[in-house]
Design an enzyme around this catalytic site. Structure first.
Site, short mmCIF file in Angstrom:
data_model
loop_
_atom_site.label_atom_id
_atom_site.label_comp_id
_atom_site.label_asym_id
_atom_site.label_seq_id
_atom_site.Cartn_x
_atom_site.Cartn_y
_atom_site.Cartn_z
N LYS A 20 33.34 33.88 38.46
CA LYS A 20 33.91 32.64 39.02
C LYS A 20 33.11 32.21 40.25
CE LYS A 20 38.84 33.55 38.23
NZ LYS A 20 40.10 33.78 38.92
N GLY A 45 49.88 37.73 36.13
CA GLY A 45 49.68 36.66 35.16
C GLY A 45 49.95 37.11 33.73
N ARG A 46 49.39 38.24 33.34
CA ARG A 46 49.52 38.69 31.94
C ARG A 46 50.89 39.28 31.64
NH1 ARG A 46 45.79 41.10 34.95
NH2 ARG A 46 45.97 43.30 35.47
N GLU A 94 42.45 43.31 30.40
CA GLU A 94 42.42 42.92 31.81
C GLU A 94 43.15 43.96 32.66
OE1 GLU A 94 42.18 38.58 33.57
OE2 GLU A 94 44.30 39.10 33.37
N GLU A 101 39.78 25.85 35.57
CA GLU A 101 40.02 25.23 34.27
C GLU A 101 41.32 24.40 34.29
OE1 GLU A 101 39.34 28.37 34.87
OE2 GLU A 101 37.93 29.19 33.40
N HIS A 105 40.24 40.58 3.73
CA HIS A 105 39.15 39.90 3.01
C HIS A 105 38.01 39.55 3.96
CE1 HIS A 105 41.67 39.66 -0.55
NE2 HIS A 105 42.65 39.49 0.31
N LYS A 163 49.65 30.34 38.29
CA LYS A 163 50.21 31.15 39.38
C LYS A 163 49.61 30.73 40.72
CE LYS A 163 50.68 35.95 40.88
NZ LYS A 163 50.47 37.37 40.56
O1 F6P Z 1 40.85 34.83 35.88
C1 F6P Z 1 41.83 35.70 35.45
C2 F6P Z 1 43.19 35.22 35.82
O2 F6P Z 1 43.38 35.42 37.15
C3 F6P Z 1 44.29 35.91 35.01
O3 F6P Z 1 44.63 37.13 35.51
C4 F6P Z 1 45.35 34.88 35.05
O4 F6P Z 1 46.34 35.11 34.08
C5 F6P Z 1 44.56 33.63 34.83
O5 F6P Z 1 43.35 33.83 35.53
C6 F6P Z 1 45.22 32.34 35.24
O6 F6P Z 1 45.52 32.35 36.60
P1 F6P Z 1 46.49 31.26 37.21
O7 F6P Z 1 47.82 31.43 36.58
O8 F6P Z 1 46.53 31.54 38.68
O9 F6P Z 1 45.92 29.90 36.92
#
Ligand code: F6P
Length: 544
Positions: free
Chosen positions: A505, A267-268, A353, A212, A384, A206
Site C-alpha cells: 500500500k 476486518g475478517r 491474513e 479502493e 472437472h 473499518k
Molecule cells: O488491507 C487489508 C485490510 O486491512 C483487511 O484486513 C481489511 O479487511 C480490509 O483491508 C479493508 O479494510 P477497511 O474495512 O478498513 O476498509
C-alpha cells in the site's frame, strides 16, 4: 516455543512412523469398522467426519497433548475474556461479543461491550426493516430496489458470501450488489444497470481510509449527482459502516446514518457487526439474528466442549498436522453446495491474513510452516477441473468437503447426485485404485495400467450441515474462525494483525503519482522502473 515442546518433537517422530502406511489398511484392519464412529464429532447441527485423515489414535492423543502444552485453551479463554490478544495493536479480538446476548457479559480490555452491541443491532434492525418495507426512500420518495455495498477485504468478502449463500428465490427485499475492486470496471458494471433514484450505497470500511473503497465511494457519489440526485438528496442514498466517525462526516455522510463498530473487531471477523448491514437488508433482521445465534452456539461449544469433541480444536489441530508435520502447502475447500461458492474466497482471507506469518508472538522466527494456501471451488465443478491433480498429482492436498443433508434446491434428483459425488470423491481419494484392481476391471493394454492407478491415501474431512440456513451457516463460519484461532495458537503467532498488507500500500502511493505525472521518477528496482515507463508511454500516447 511451540516447536521445542515435547509433543511437537513427539509428533515429528510419529509422522515418520506413519510414512509408508496407507489409510486403506486402517479401514480394512480389525478396528476399521469403528473408525468412522471414533473420528466423528457433532455440534450445533454440524457433523464432522474426520476418519479419512492420516491419523491414528496415537496421532490424535499427541495432537491433544500438543494443544495442552501450547496452552490453546488458555489462549482461547484470554480471547473470550477480552484480553489484548492482538498484541501488536494492543487490542482485544472479541468478535464473539457481536453474536452474544447482553447478559453474556463480554468485556473488551475490561470495558463491558454488551450494551453498545445491542444498540447497534437495534439500529441495524430499524434500518433493515425500513429499507425492506419501503419506508426508507430515495430522494424522490421511491422505495429502494438496489443496494450496493462498497468495501473490500473483510468489509466485502463476508457479507458478499453470506448474501450469496442465503439469498434464494423466496428472499424478498432489494437486490444486493458488491463492489470491491479499484478497477473501475467493477463499479461501472454494477452501476450501469441501476436507477440512482432507487439505489442505496453502503460505504463499508473499518478505517474509512482504504484506497479502493474511498475511490469507489467518491466515484459513486459523482454518479448519483450526474444522474440527477440532488446534493441534499444524497443523504437518502449513502450510509456508512465504520469505526471512524470523523472520516465518515468528512466524506459527507450524516453520522446519524453511520453504523459504528469497534477496534476490537478485526476486518475478517466483522460480518457479525454492522459490516453485516447488507446481510440484514438482504435477508431480513430476523434471519440475520439466526446467523448470529448459530455462531453463538459454536462459540459456546468451542469454549466448553472437551478437546476430543471440540470441532474447532480438532480441525485446527489437523490443519497444523498437515502443514507443519506432513508438509502440505495447501488445503482445498470444496463446498458441494452452489450457494456456498464464495466460501473459499472468504476462508482465504480468514486463514491466510490471520496466520500467514513467520514471526511468533515473542518476536522470534517461527521455525515451522504456517498458514496453508486455502483454495477451492464448488463441487461438482472442481471435479472437472483440478481434482485430477488431487487424485494423481504429486502434492498432498487435504480436502474439506462441505455438504448439506437436506437439499437446497427442490429440483428432483439433483441433491442425490450432488451428495453421491461428494461422498465418492472422498472415498476415491482415500482408497485409490491398485494395479491389480485396474487389471481386474478388464484393462487389456498393460501399458495403460500405471496411468489408471490411483495411489489413494489422500486425506479429507467431510463436514455436513443439516441444512443451509442462517443458523447452520453461522455455526459453520464461527467454526472456521475458531479453527483459524487454534492454528495460530499452536504456531504461537498473533492471528489478529495484518502488517503484511502495509508495504505494498505504501509503495503504491508514489507510483500512482508518477503515473499521474505529478511526481518525477522515484528510486525503484530496474524491473519496476521499466514497468512504470511502459505504462507512462501508453498513457502519453492515449492522451495524444
Ligand atoms: O488491507 C487489508 C485490510 O486491512 C483487511 O484486513 C481489511 O479487511 C480490509 O483491508 C479493508 O479494510 P477497511 O474495512 O478498513 O476498509
Amino acid at each position: 516455543m511451540t516447536t521445542s515442546l515435547p509433543a511437537w518433537q513427539a509428533l515429528r517422530a510419529h509422522a515418520d512412523t506413519l510414512r509408508g502406511t496407507h489409510m486403506r489398511d486402517w479401514f480394512e484392519g480389525p478396528r476399521g469398522p469403528l473408525r468412522a464412529e471414533r473420528f466423528t464429532a457433532e455440534a450445533c447441527g454440524l457433523t464432522l467426519d474426520y476418519a479419512k485423515n492420516r491419523i491414528t489414535d496415537e496421532t490424535l492423543a499427541l495432537l491433544f497433548t500438543l494443544a495442552g502444552q501450547a496452552r490453546v485453551a488458555e489462549r482461547r479463554d484470554a480471547m473470550f475474556g477480552g484480553e489484548p490478544v492482538n498484541t501488536t495493536e494492543h487490542r482485544a479480538a472479541l468478535h464473539i461479543a457481536l453474536r452474544a446476548y447482553p447478559e453474556d457479559g463480554y468485556r473488551a480490555l475490561g470495558v463491558p461491550v454488551g450494551a453498545d452491541v445491542a444498540t447497534v443491532l437495534a439500529q441495524i434492525e430499524r434500518f433493515a426493516n425500513a429499507v425492506r418495507s419501503g419506508a426508507w426512500t430515495g430522494f424522490d420518495g421511491r422505495a429502494i430496489t438496489d443496494v450496493v455495498n462498497i468495501g473490500i477485504g473483510g468489509s466485502d468478502l463476508g457479507p458478499r458470501m453470506v448474501c450469496r449463500a442465503l439469498s434464494d428465490a423466496q428472499t424478498t427485499g432489494p437486490r444486493m450488489h458488491f463492489v470491491a475492486n479499484v478497477d473501475g470496471s467493477d463499479l461501472a458494471r454494477t452501476l450501469s444497470g441501476l436507477d440512482a433514484a432507487t439505489t442505496l450505497v453502503i460505504v463499508c470500511s473499518k478505517t474509512f481510509t482504504t484506497l479502493e473503497t474511498m475511490a469507489n465511494a467518491c466515484t459513486a457519489r459523482d454518479w448519483f449527482l450526474q444522474q440527477g440526485v440532488t446534493r441534499a438528496g444524497l443523504a437518502r442514498h449513502f450510509v456508512a459502516v465504520s469505526t471512524n466517525r470523523d472520516a465518515v462526516a468528512e466524506f459527507g455522510i450524516d453520522p446519524a446514518n453511520m453504523f459504528p463498530f469497534w477496534d476490537w473487531v478485526g476486518g475478517r471477523f466483522s460480518l457479525w457487526s454492522a459490516v453485516g448491514l447488507s446481510i440484514a437488508v438482504a435477508i431480513g433482521f430476523e434471519r440475520f439474528r439466526q446467523l448470529l445465534d448459530g455462531a453463538r452456539a459454536m462459540d459456546l461449544h468451542f469454549a466448553s466442549a472437551p478437546p476430543e469433541r471440540n470441532l474447532p480444536m480438532i480441525l485446527g489441530l489437523l490443519d497444523v498436522w498437515y502443514r507443519s508435520f506432513l508438509g502440505a502447502g495447501s488445503r482445498c475447500v470444496a463446498p458441494y453446495c452452489e450457494p456456498l461458492e464464495l466460501l473459499p474466497a472468504f476462508l482465504q482471507q480468514l486463514e491466510m491474513e490471520s496466520n500467514g506469518k513467520s514471526v511468533r508472538l515473542d518476536g522470534g522466527a517461527l521455525d515451522a510452516g504456517s498458514a496453508a494456501v486455502v483454495w477451492g471451488t464448488t463441487g461438482t465443478n472442481g471435479q472437472h477441473a483440478y481434482f485430477q491433480m488431487m487424485h494423481q498429482g504429486s502434492q498432498l492436498v487435504p480436502v474439506d468437503f462441505i455438504a448439506t443433508l437436506e437439499p437446497v434446491s427442490d429440483l428432483p434428483g439433483h441433491h442425490t447426485k450432488l451428495l453421491a459425488n461428494c461422498f465418492a470423491q472422498g472415498e476415491a481419494l482415500l482408497r485409490g485404485r491398485t494395479a491389480d484392481e485396474v487389471r481386474a476391471e478388464g484393462v487389456r493394454d498393460e501399458a495403460l495400467v500405471p496411468h489408471l492407478v490411483f495411489e489413494g491415501n489422500r486425506p479429507s474431512n467431510t463436514l455436513l450441515l443439516q441444512r443451509l440456513d442462517p443458523y447452520h451457516l453461522g455455526a459453520l463460519l464461527a467454526l472456521s474462525e475458531h479453527r483459524t484461532f487454534v492454528q495460530g495458537a499452536l504456531w504461537q503467532i498473533n492471528s489478529f494483525d495484518q502488517w503484511g498488507v502495509e508495504l505494498g500500500k505504501k509503495l503504491a502511493a508514489p507510483i500512482q503519482r508518477e503515473l499521474e505525472g505529478t511526481a518525477g521518477a522515484a528510486a525503484h528496482d530496474a524491473s519496476t522502473a521499466a514497468l512504470i515507463r511502459r505504462a507512462q508511454a501508453v498513457r502519453a500516447t492515449a492522451a495524444g
